[in-house]
Design an enzyme around this catalytic site. Structure first.
Site, PDB file in Angstrom:
ATOM      1  N   LEU A   5       0.927  -1.160   0.027  1.00  0.00           N
ATOM      2  CA  LEU A   5       0.106   0.182   0.026  1.00  0.00           C
ATOM      3  C   LEU A   5       1.138   1.326  -0.181  1.00  0.00           C
ATOM      4  O   LEU A   5       0.362   2.466  -0.542  1.00  0.00           O
ATOM      5  CB  LEU A   5      -0.883  -0.522   0.716  1.00  0.00           C
ATOM      6  CG  LEU A   5      -1.806   0.861   1.495  1.00  0.00           C
ATOM      7  CD1 LEU A   5      -3.195   1.362   0.034  1.00  0.00           C
ATOM      8  CD2 LEU A   5      -2.806   1.246   2.410  1.00  0.00           C
ATOM      9  N   GLU A  11       1.152   0.671  10.258  1.00  0.00           N
ATOM     10  CA  GLU A  11      -0.454   0.818  10.310  1.00  0.00           C
ATOM     11  C   GLU A  11      -1.360   1.743  10.744  1.00  0.00           C
ATOM     12  O   GLU A  11      -2.327   1.810  11.769  1.00  0.00           O
ATOM     13  CB  GLU A  11      -0.405  -0.815  11.193  1.00  0.00           C
ATOM     14  CG  GLU A  11       0.201  -1.851  10.559  1.00  0.00           C
ATOM     15  CD  GLU A  11      -0.956  -2.465   9.980  1.00  0.00           C
ATOM     16  OE1 GLU A  11      -1.838  -2.465  10.037  1.00  0.00           O
ATOM     17  OE2 GLU A  11      -0.449  -3.880   9.512  1.00  0.00           O
ATOM     18  N   PHE A  31      -7.837  15.897   8.389  1.00  0.00           N
ATOM     19  CA  PHE A  31      -6.601  15.239   8.398  1.00  0.00           C
ATOM     20  C   PHE A  31      -6.315  16.713   7.842  1.00  0.00           C
ATOM     21  O   PHE A  31      -3.924  16.352   7.254  1.00  0.00           O
ATOM     22  CB  PHE A  31      -7.126  14.083   7.066  1.00  0.00           C
ATOM     23  CG  PHE A  31      -7.649  13.250   8.498  1.00  0.00           C
ATOM     24  CD1 PHE A  31      -6.728  12.154   8.798  1.00  0.00           C
ATOM     25  CD2 PHE A  31      -8.802  13.130   8.741  1.00  0.00           C
ATOM     26  CE1 PHE A  31      -6.864  11.521   9.708  1.00  0.00           C
ATOM     27  CE2 PHE A  31      -8.975  12.128   9.514  1.00  0.00           C
ATOM     28  CZ  PHE A  31      -8.485  11.273   9.552  1.00  0.00           C
TER      29      PHE A  31
HETATM   30  C1  FAD Z   1       9.541  -1.288   9.469  1.00  0.00           C
HETATM   31  C2  FAD Z   1       8.377  -1.220   8.313  1.00  0.00           C
HETATM   32  C3  FAD Z   1       7.294  -2.494   7.549  1.00  0.00           C
HETATM   33  C4  FAD Z   1       6.214  -2.000   7.163  1.00  0.00           C
HETATM   34  N1  FAD Z   1       5.731  -2.297   6.594  1.00  0.00           N
HETATM   35  C5  FAD Z   1       4.453  -2.254   5.869  1.00  0.00           C
HETATM   36  C6  FAD Z   1       3.822  -2.944   4.840  1.00  0.00           C
HETATM   37  O1  FAD Z   1       3.506  -4.316   5.114  1.00  0.00           O
HETATM   38  N2  FAD Z   1       2.585  -2.250   3.927  1.00  0.00           N
HETATM   39  C7  FAD Z   1       2.491  -1.193   3.389  1.00  0.00           C
HETATM   40  O2  FAD Z   1       1.851  -1.041   2.423  1.00  0.00           O
HETATM   41  N3  FAD Z   1       3.096  -0.455   4.591  1.00  0.00           N
HETATM   42  C8  FAD Z   1       4.174  -0.510   5.238  1.00  0.00           C
HETATM   43  N4  FAD Z   1       5.201   0.377   6.467  1.00  0.00           N
HETATM   44  C9  FAD Z   1       4.534   1.742   5.839  1.00  0.00           C
HETATM   45  C10 FAD Z   1       4.165   2.468   6.888  1.00  0.00           C
HETATM   46  O3  FAD Z   1       2.562   1.282   7.158  1.00  0.00           O
HETATM   47  C11 FAD Z   1       4.273   3.779   6.833  1.00  0.00           C
HETATM   48  O4  FAD Z   1       6.106   3.807   7.487  1.00  0.00           O
HETATM   49  C12 FAD Z   1       2.924   4.443   7.806  1.00  0.00           C
HETATM   50  O5  FAD Z   1       2.091   4.885   7.194  1.00  0.00           O
HETATM   51  C13 FAD Z   1       3.851   6.131   7.636  1.00  0.00           C
HETATM   52  O6  FAD Z   1       4.027   6.577   6.167  1.00  0.00           O
HETATM   53  P1  FAD Z   1       5.268   7.173   6.693  1.00  0.00           P
HETATM   54  O7  FAD Z   1       6.780   6.762   6.480  1.00  0.00           O
HETATM   55  O8  FAD Z   1       5.692   7.941   4.899  1.00  0.00           O
HETATM   56  O9  FAD Z   1       5.613   8.352   7.088  1.00  0.00           O
HETATM   57  P2  FAD Z   1       4.333  10.279   7.105  1.00  0.00           P
HETATM   58  O10 FAD Z   1       3.129   9.905   6.409  1.00  0.00           O
HETATM   59  O11 FAD Z   1       5.901  10.943   6.053  1.00  0.00           O
HETATM   60  O12 FAD Z   1       4.645  10.482   8.524  1.00  0.00           O
HETATM   61  C14 FAD Z   1       5.421  11.770   8.549  1.00  0.00           C
HETATM   62  C15 FAD Z   1       5.477  11.777  10.154  1.00  0.00           C
HETATM   63  O13 FAD Z   1       4.162  13.524  10.163  1.00  0.00           O
HETATM   64  C16 FAD Z   1       2.726  12.484  10.317  1.00  0.00           C
HETATM   65  N5  FAD Z   1       1.540  13.510   9.443  1.00  0.00           N
HETATM   66  C17 FAD Z   1       1.748  12.488   8.399  1.00  0.00           C
HETATM   67  N6  FAD Z   1       0.179  12.911   8.332  1.00  0.00           N
HETATM   68  C18 FAD Z   1      -0.490  13.864   9.350  1.00  0.00           C
HETATM   69  C19 FAD Z   1      -1.369  14.723   9.224  1.00  0.00           C
HETATM   70  N7  FAD Z   1      -2.466  14.803   9.094  1.00  0.00           N
HETATM   71  N8  FAD Z   1      -1.345  15.340  10.941  1.00  0.00           N
HETATM   72  C20 FAD Z   1      -0.534  15.631  11.990  1.00  0.00           C
HETATM   73  N9  FAD Z   1       0.628  14.499  11.402  1.00  0.00           N
HETATM   74  C21 FAD Z   1       0.962  14.013  10.714  1.00  0.00           C
HETATM   75  C22 FAD Z   1       3.095  11.224  10.554  1.00  0.00           C
HETATM   76  O14 FAD Z   1       2.406  10.599  12.070  1.00  0.00           O
HETATM   77  C23 FAD Z   1       4.621  10.891  10.926  1.00  0.00           C
HETATM   78  O15 FAD Z   1       4.848  11.212  12.089  1.00  0.00           O
HETATM   79  C24 FAD Z   1       5.886  -0.343   7.252  1.00  0.00           C
HETATM   80  C25 FAD Z   1       6.760   0.453   7.484  1.00  0.00           C
HETATM   81  C26 FAD Z   1       7.850   0.214   8.209  1.00  0.00           C
HETATM   82  C27 FAD Z   1       8.468   1.588   9.336  1.00  0.00           C
END
Ligand code: FAD
Length: 386
Positions: free
Chosen positions: A130, A365, A385
């Site tokens: 995703l 998640e 959001f």
């Molecule tokens: C080890 C690992 C395994 C994973 N496994 C999977 C998997 O199997 N499949 C999959 O699809 N994904 C997976 N993920 C991805 C994970 O779901 C994402 O890292 C997560 O959804 C956050 O996205 P991002 O890292 O792009 O952070 P961003 O979305 O860029 O967020 C960065 C920061 O901004 C904050 N933020 C973002 N939007 C807002 C808002 N509207 N208001 C306030 N704060 C906000 C967040 O809380 C965070 O602190 C995995 C991640 C890791 C680290």
């Protein structure tokens, strides 16, 4: 093991058996080497089929080889796996809740027959694609897309942070269908198809005993019958995430419990100033607070199981439990780590490993922040959001 308000008394025989079987499996087969795996950045892949044989992948589903155990039994299983390592629980969560669940809920009969028994037994490994490099917390902005042609679909795009992608046989890829107003749809993509790459991400300081990678899709052709027919829109991936987050809400308690038990034992063994450090009020306060927070998280998880069982569980309930229980575990892992002094920073003891792992669990998640916004919207009717 910490069960301060005797929740065990309400378990039935099958639930106890599943919990005890998982606990024994972890103690005998995984715990002895998990620190080494964490250091080496490896997952014990030889255990994948064995975990299947033990019924660890989506045992709460019904049919196609899954025994339909209670939601409490499923939660207890997640708790025992994560008491060992969040990477081990992630293996079961992804395979069960993020790959088998969507096939079970939205797949065609042929897809179910082909994949569910193989995934359930651990003969095949699956992953859930995703997140994208530019779209994490806001997956609906995804750029990965599918173009329909005479033979089926052509997929292009890239996914990142995908648990198990480098060792997967099949990926559930969520992409926008260009031929149908960019509706998000689920595609079953065999990873040996031309144009699929699954590079491993190696620089992790968290969830090291878990394999994480990317999914590159470059003109990947898949037949029409690989599309999940039963769902359209973001409801597809989000409903899978609700299943997985339910397991995480339980699993995080396992990590916290293991930290608590390690800290309690250490405090009773470690002598300073002429006796065990457990006799100091400061250390006792830490244990009292940990035990209380773990107990509160357990109560929430058990209540969620009841709601899920009777069909009243809302995604917002799961957001509250994921948000609370993971934060609790992350905070308490740190307290346990400090109680172990210098030894606490090594892989000889579990708290710092759990602490590092929980940074991922706090983020994936749905980050803690995003679940805060989900609850905020539910409580006020106002979405914050954007
Ligand atoms: C080890 C690992 C395994 C994973 N496994 C999977 C998997 O199997 N499949 C999959 O699809 N994904 C997976 N993920 C991805 C994970 O779901 C994402 O890292 C997560 O959804 C956050 O996205 P991002 O890292 O792009 O952070 P961003 O979305 O860029 O967020 C960065 C920061 O901004 C904050 N933020 C973002 N939007 C807002 C808002 N509207 N208001 C306030 N704060 C906000 C967040 O809380 C965070 O602190 C995995 C991640 C890791 C680290």
């Amino acid at each position: 093991m910490l069960d301060y308000v005797d929740l065990e008394a309400d378990l039935d025989e099958e639930e106890r058996l599943i919990r005890d079987t998982a606990r024994q499996f972890v103690d005998e087969q995984v715990r002895p080497d998990i620190g080494d795996h964490f250091e080496a950045g490896t997952f014990p892949t030889d255990l994948i089929p064995e975990m299947g044989e033990m019924g660890f992948y989506a045992p709460n589903l019904k049919g196609y080889g899954s025994p339909n155990v209670s939601e409490t039994a499923y939660g207890l299983l997640m708790q025992e796996l994560e008491a060992c390592d969040s990477g081990l629980r992630s293996m079961a969560s992804v395979q069960g809740a993020l790959v088998m669940y969507p096939i079970h809920a939205f797949g065609s009969e042929a897809q179910k027959k082909e994949w569910l028994p193989r995934l359930g037994s651990g003969e095949a490994v699956g992953c859930f694609g995703l997140t994208e490099p530019e779209h994490g917390s806001n997956p609906s902005g995804m750029q990965t897309h599918a173009e329909k042609d005479a033979d089926g679909y052509v997929l292009n795009g890239s996914k990142t942070w995908i648990t198990n992608s480098p060792i997967s046989d099949i990926a559930v890829v969520w992409a926008k269908d260009r031929s149908s107003e960019d509706t998000v749809r689920g595609f079953l993509v065999e990873t040996d198809r031309d144009g699929v790459t699954t590079n491993k991400i190696t620089e992790k300081l968290s969830l090291r005993a878990s394999i994480t990678g990317e999914i590159g899709l470059n003109d990947v052709r898949i037949p029409e019958e690989n599309v999940l027919p039963g769902v359209e829109g973001m409801k597809g991936p989000l409903s899978c995430l609700t299943q997985a987050r339910y397991g995480i809400a339980w699993g995080a308690i396992g990590a916290a419990r293991d930290c608590f038990e390690t800290a309690r034992e250490y405090a009773l063994d470690r002598d300073q100033f002429g006796g065990p450090i457990a006799r100091f009020q400061i250390q006792q306060e830490k244990l009292a607070e940990m035990a209380t927070q773990i107990t509160l998280a357990q109560l929430l998880a058990y209540r969620l199981a009841d709601l899920k069982e009777r069909g009243d569980l809302r995604p917002q309930h799961v957001s509250m439990a994921k948000r609370n229980n993971v934060r609790m575990a992350r905070d308490q892992a740190r307290v346990a780590r400090e109680m172990l002094g210098g030894n606490g920073i090594t892989t000889d003891y579990s708290p710092m490993r759990h602490m590092a792992n929980l940074e991922t669990v706090y983020t994936y998640e749905g980050t803690h922040d995003i679940h805060t916004l989900v609850l905020g919207q539910d409580l006020t009717g106002i979405a914050a959001f954007e």
